[in-house]
Enzyme design. Structure first.
Site, PDB file in Angstrom:
ATOM      1  N   TYR A 100     101.328 -25.916  52.770  1.00 15.46           N
ATOM      2  CA  TYR A 100     101.912 -24.605  53.038  1.00 15.46           C
ATOM      3  C   TYR A 100     102.479 -23.963  51.771  1.00 15.46           C
ATOM      4  CZ  TYR A 100     101.782 -24.378  58.144  1.00 15.46           C
ATOM      5  OH  TYR A 100     101.384 -24.262  59.447  1.00 15.46           O
ATOM      6  N   LYS A 109      96.513 -39.140  56.916  1.00 22.71           N
ATOM      7  CA  LYS A 109      95.054 -39.270  56.802  1.00 22.71           C
ATOM      8  C   LYS A 109      94.805 -40.111  55.545  1.00 22.71           C
ATOM      9  CE  LYS A 109      90.825 -38.285  58.077  1.00 22.71           C
ATOM     10  NZ  LYS A 109      90.232 -38.843  59.299  1.00 22.71           N
ATOM     11  N   ASP A 155      93.668 -37.910  63.190  1.00 24.37           N
ATOM     12  CA  ASP A 155      92.631 -37.681  64.205  1.00 24.37           C
ATOM     13  C   ASP A 155      92.858 -38.580  65.416  1.00 24.37           C
ATOM     14  OD1 ASP A 155      92.059 -39.782  62.487  1.00 24.37           O
ATOM     15  OD2 ASP A 155      89.904 -39.384  62.347  1.00 24.37           O
ATOM     16  N   ASP A 158     102.279 -28.995  62.339  1.00 29.95           N
ATOM     17  CA  ASP A 158     101.990 -27.700  62.946  1.00 29.95           C
ATOM     18  C   ASP A 158     100.935 -27.860  64.030  1.00 29.95           C
ATOM     19  OD1 ASP A 158     101.966 -24.836  63.227  1.00 29.95           O
ATOM     20  OD2 ASP A 158     100.058 -24.842  62.156  1.00 29.95           O
ATOM     21  N   ASP A 183     101.462 -28.042  68.560  1.00 33.26           N
ATOM     22  CA  ASP A 183     100.812 -27.158  69.547  1.00 33.26           C
ATOM     23  C   ASP A 183     100.054 -27.980  70.576  1.00 33.26           C
ATOM     24  OD1 ASP A 183     101.680 -24.845  68.193  1.00 33.26           O
ATOM     25  OD2 ASP A 183      99.783 -23.816  68.573  1.00 33.26           O
TER      26      ASP A 183
END
Ligand code: IPM
Ligand code: MG
Length: 355
Positions: free
Chosen positions: A141, A191, A223, A247, A251
């Site tokens: 970000y 990851k 994942d 983020d 959701d």
């Protein structure tokens, strides 16, 4: 002493949901004998339209000088065409940076009365109670960005992910402290099979968690975590992860609760904290009085708990929200036959009555 709260309604449904939350806060503060004072300021698209920039100096100064900030949502299609530096989202990103809000706490709790509203099977979501601790001041970000460059006639763009071990240990320590108040289990998500930042993340998480003897730490690839969140969400207590992964996963996790409109968040650093629902400005339903204000009301509860040290008031607001749901009141996003559909404003009033 009067505690100062900067109110940033923002765009879309922002003004409606923050108005409902403000009413709840004022009544809760009276009950809890706490003097609070709201001061409203513009940010996001509302500020672009009036002042020309997403985060005006006056708004930033007010936030810095207050005890906490309550924000609705920013953004919308009206500002899609503005240049990247002037996008409404820059207001939130700018505030997070300027206030040093490095930790974003996103509790995901499935209320018993909402189990039936989740698109997942009741037996999968019943009892879900986790917190996503998202790093909020670093990563991709805020890394170096390249945009609008033409190399040999081909347009290129670049975003960079950068993390230092101190940024990682700071957020993992925070997650350990959150886990201490809960079931003591942390899942660090990365990851590390591909990314260098993730390998540093994993090593640093391991080292940091060793300082907390009472905490158990496991690692998951992002994942796999995305899959586990819908397969067996009850396995999670505290998830700690980077800005971007947090983020996305928050959701996804929001869906478990039946509506993203239910989810609050707290962004904390060393100064004033910022509290906002995790959903966006929902321009398609703005101005209709049908938005769910509960995510904002629950964010306000977090504000009382984390920034004003008013735990009893926070508990009281959260209990009132649970009671309204048990009593069968729903905004449009959670409405089902046999329940009572209410407007944004009515929902605020129903919570206030139950404080
Ligand atoms: C969130 C939002 C923000 C983010 C946007 C509005 C910049 O999606 O708080 O989750 O990506 O952090
Ligand atoms: Mg988001």
């Amino acid at each position: 002493m009067t505690r100062k709260i900067t109110l940033i309604p923002g765009d879309g449904i922002g003004p409606e949901i923050t108005e409902a939350a403000k009413q709840v806060c004022q009544q809760a503060a009276v009950k809890g004998r706490l003097n609070i004072d709201f001061e409203a300021h513009y940010a996001g698209g509302a500020a672009i339209d009036r002042i020309g920039i997403p985060l005006p100096e006056a708004t930033l100064t007010a936030c810095m000088q207050s005890d906490a900030v309550l924000l609705g949502a920013v953004g919308g299609p009206a500002w899609d065409a503005v240049e990247p530096q002037l996008r409404p989202e820059k207001a939130i990103l700018g505030l997070r940076k300027a206030l040093g809000l490095y930790a974003n706490l996103r509790p995901i709790r499935v209320y018993p009365s909402l189990v039936e509203h989740s698109p997942l099977k009741p037996e999968v979501v019943a009892g879900v109670d986790m917190v996503i601790v998202r790093e909020l001041n670093g990563g991709i970000y805020y890394g170096e960005r390249l945009e609008g460059t033409i190399v040999n006639g081909i347009e290129e763009a670049r975003d960079t992910e950068c993390y230092s071990d101190s940024e990682i240990s700071r957020i993992v320590s925070m997650a350990c402290k959150v886990a201490r108040q809960r079931r003591g289990q942390i899942t660090s998500v990365d990851k590390a099979n591909v990314l260098a930042t993730s390998r540093l993340w994993r090593r640093t998480a391991e080292k940091t968690a060793q300082r907390f003897a009472d905490i158990s730490l496991q690692h998951l690839y992002v994942d796999n975590c995305a899959m586990q969140l819908v397969l067996a969400p009850n396995q999670f207590d505290v998830i700690v992860t980077s800005n971007l992964f947090g983020d996305i996963l928050s959701d996804e996790a929001a869906v478990l609760t039946g509506s993203i409109g239910m989810l609050p968040s707290a962004s904390i650093g060393d100064g004033p904290g910022l509290y906002e629902p995790i959903h966006g400005s929902a321009p398609d339903i703005a101005g209709k009085g049908i938005a769910n204000p509960l995510g904002t009301i629950l964010s306000a509860a977090m504000l009382f708990r984390h920034s004003l040290d008013a735990v009893a008031i926070a508990d009281c607001i959260e209990a009132a929200v649970a009671r309204v749901l048990e009593d069968g009141y729903r905004t449009a996003d959670l409405y089902k036959k046999g329940l009572t559909q209410v407007s944004t404003e009515e929902m605020g009033r129903l919570v206030t009555e139950r404080l």
